[in-house]
Design a protein around this motif. Structure first.
Motif, PDB file in Angstrom:
ATOM      1  N   ASP A 150       0.849  -1.187   0.000  1.00 45.54           N
ATOM      2  CA  ASP A 150       0.000   0.000   0.000  1.00 45.54           C
ATOM      3  C   ASP A 150       0.889   1.243   0.000  1.00 45.54           C
ATOM      4  OD1 ASP A 150       0.745   0.715   2.672  1.00 45.54           O
ATOM      5  OD2 ASP A 150      -0.859  -0.520   3.490  1.00 45.54           O
ATOM      6  N   ASP A 152       1.479   3.779   2.036  1.00 45.64           N
ATOM      7  CA  ASP A 152       2.305   4.085   3.210  1.00 45.64           C
ATOM      8  C   ASP A 152       3.519   3.166   3.278  1.00 45.64           C
ATOM      9  OD1 ASP A 152       0.426   5.985   3.831  1.00 45.64           O
ATOM     10  OD2 ASP A 152      -0.128   5.131   5.770  1.00 45.64           O
ATOM     11  N   MET A 155       6.100   3.977   0.466  1.00 41.86           N
ATOM     12  CA  MET A 155       6.938   5.136   0.776  1.00 41.86           C
ATOM     13  C   MET A 155       7.945   4.804   1.867  1.00 41.86           C
ATOM     14  SD  MET A 155       7.583   8.360   0.142  1.00 41.86           S
ATOM     15  CE  MET A 155       6.094   9.034  -0.634  1.00 41.86           C
ATOM     16  N   ALA A 156       7.486   4.126   2.906  1.00 43.25           N
ATOM     17  CA  ALA A 156       8.377   3.777   4.015  1.00 43.25           C
ATOM     18  C   ALA A 156       9.539   2.910   3.536  1.00 43.25           C
ATOM     19  CB  ALA A 156       7.587   3.051   5.106  1.00 43.25           C
ATOM     20  N   HIS A 196      -1.192  12.450  -3.763  1.00 40.34           N
ATOM     21  CA  HIS A 196      -1.173  11.267  -2.904  1.00 40.34           C
ATOM     22  C   HIS A 196       0.139  11.189  -2.128  1.00 40.34           C
ATOM     23  CE1 HIS A 196      -2.528   6.763  -2.600  1.00 40.34           C
ATOM     24  NE2 HIS A 196      -2.426   7.348  -1.431  1.00 40.34           N
ATOM     25  N   ARG A 199      -0.076  13.426   0.795  1.00 47.75           N
ATOM     26  CA  ARG A 199      -0.949  12.865   1.816  1.00 47.75           C
ATOM     27  C   ARG A 199      -0.231  11.762   2.609  1.00 47.75           C
ATOM     28  NH1 ARG A 199      -4.903  10.802  -1.388  1.00 47.75           N
ATOM     29  NH2 ARG A 199      -5.646  12.933  -1.707  1.00 47.75           N
ATOM     30  N   VAL A 200       0.517  10.923   1.896  1.00 46.39           N
ATOM     31  CA  VAL A 200       1.242   9.832   2.557  1.00 46.39           C
ATOM     32  C   VAL A 200       2.325  10.385   3.486  1.00 46.39           C
ATOM     33  CG1 VAL A 200       2.844   7.925   2.157  1.00 46.39           C
ATOM     34  CG2 VAL A 200       0.782   8.121   0.777  1.00 46.39           C
ATOM     35  N   HIS A 203       0.801  11.721   6.587  1.00 46.31           N
ATOM     36  CA  HIS A 203       0.348  10.659   7.488  1.00 46.31           C
ATOM     37  C   HIS A 203       1.520  10.029   8.238  1.00 46.31           C
ATOM     38  CE1 HIS A 203      -1.219   6.434   8.294  1.00 46.31           C
ATOM     39  NE2 HIS A 203      -1.999   7.216   9.010  1.00 46.31           N
ATOM     40  N   LEU A 204       2.618   9.762   7.552  1.00 44.17           N
ATOM     41  CA  LEU A 204       3.789   9.173   8.205  1.00 44.17           C
ATOM     42  C   LEU A 204       4.363  10.134   9.247  1.00 44.17           C
ATOM     43  CD1 LEU A 204       5.609   7.498   5.175  1.00 44.17           C
ATOM     44  CD2 LEU A 204       4.135   6.405   6.882  1.00 44.17           C
ATOM     45  N   GLU A 207       2.071  10.164  12.298  1.00 45.70           N
ATOM     46  CA  GLU A 207       2.230   8.931  13.064  1.00 45.70           C
ATOM     47  C   GLU A 207       3.546   8.883  13.836  1.00 45.70           C
ATOM     48  OE1 GLU A 207       0.058   6.195  13.408  1.00 45.70           O
ATOM     49  OE2 GLU A 207      -1.335   7.721  12.655  1.00 45.70           O
ATOM     50  N   LEU A 225       8.997   2.310  11.440  1.00 42.03           N
ATOM     51  CA  LEU A 225       8.964   2.426   9.984  1.00 42.03           C
ATOM     52  C   LEU A 225       9.337   1.090   9.340  1.00 42.03           C
ATOM     53  CD1 LEU A 225       8.327   4.915   8.166  1.00 42.03           C
ATOM     54  CD2 LEU A 225      10.796   5.155   7.822  1.00 42.03           C
ATOM     55  N   LEU A 228       6.322  -1.146   9.578  1.00 46.35           N
ATOM     56  CA  LEU A 228       5.288  -0.755   8.620  1.00 46.35           C
ATOM     57  C   LEU A 228       5.623  -1.266   7.220  1.00 46.35           C
ATOM     58  CD1 LEU A 228       2.808   0.894   7.670  1.00 46.35           C
ATOM     59  CD2 LEU A 228       4.342   2.874   7.485  1.00 46.35           C
TER      60      LEU A 228
END
Length: 244
Positions: A150, A152, A155-156, A196, A199-200, A203-204, A207, A225, A228
């Motif tokens: 997904d 997140d 990206m992580a 997007h 947004r990601v 969110h990271l 968190e 991380l 995740l």
């Protein structure tokens, strides 16, 4: 003691092989044709033939393919110590382009010089094969990321991989790293829209995992991380020399 002994490429290859004085001297000769390239101007074009390879000494480069409709897919980013166009030399035609993201310094390596160096120093040839195999392993991870992770986790995983690669050559750590990439670079790499991506990253950050701001990636909760992203760095093979 040669300048090649402390080059990013030497630091990288030393993760696989303990380089001898002879091998360091060969690397020194491969670094002789140093050139500067400005940001935003392709140094190698998709479809170009009869070109040299390059060893990136400083700066960041992106490798990408253009589609017929003008859209771009970034295949990977090259950081200090990476080869540019190594496969294209052997296959004689470049199947993608290379664009400096910032002004860079790179050593131009002619095909004849590269092949001669590999023939004279088989251990160094093996180390360069290791580096190419490692690059292939990263491409596999990127395909998995785009296809199955997904946004997140994608990206992580990408940021963790970059951090590990940069730490190997002494320009990153578990705390973070300087990063000149824009959200558009990330979008073209990860198969997301720039909106997007924004947004990601928000969110990271919310968190408490990682912040990417003002050209700096800062890891706040490295272990979180890793969990995740389900990040296993074994594919980067950075645990120490296999050949002594």
């Amino acid at each position: 003691m040669t300048s090649a002994e402390h080059s990013p490429l030497t630091r990288k290859l030393s993760a696989f092989v303990a380089l001898s004085e002879v091998e360091l001297a060969v690397l020194e000769r491969l670094h002789q044709r140093r050139r500067l390239f400005v940001a935003g101007r392709d140094m190698v074009h998709q479809g170009q033939s009869a070109q040299a390879a390059y060893i990136l000494s400083s700066g960041w480069v992106c490798s990408y393919k253009l589609q017929a409709d003008g859209t771009r897919q970034i295949v990977d980013f090259q950081v200090p110590g990476d080869f540019l166009g190594l496969r294209s030399v052997l296959l004689r035609t470049s199947d993608h382009s290379f664009e400096p993201i910032v002004d860079i310094e790179a050593a131009e390596v002619l095909a004849s010089d590269l092949l001669g160096a590999l023939a004279r120093t088989p251990r160094l040839a093996t180390a360069i094969l290791w580096a190419a195999s490692r690059d292939e392993a990263m491409v596999v991870e990127h395909l998995v990321g785009i296809g199955r992770r997904d946004a997140d986790a994608r990206m992580a995983h990408f940021l963790l991989e970059l951090g590990s690669r940069l730490a190997l050559v002494g320009v990153g750590s578990g705390e973070g790293f300087d990063c000149p990439l824009t959200q558009y670079h990330l979008a073209d790499t990860l198969g997301l829209s720039a909106v997007h991506v924004n947004r990601v990253l928000r969110h990271l950050r919310e968190e408490g995992l990682v912040t990417f701001r003002d050209g700096r990636v800062t890891f706040h909760d490295y272990g979180g991380l890793v969990d995740l992203a389900e990040f296993d760095p074994a594919y980067l093979d950075q645990t120490g020399p296999l050949l002594k």
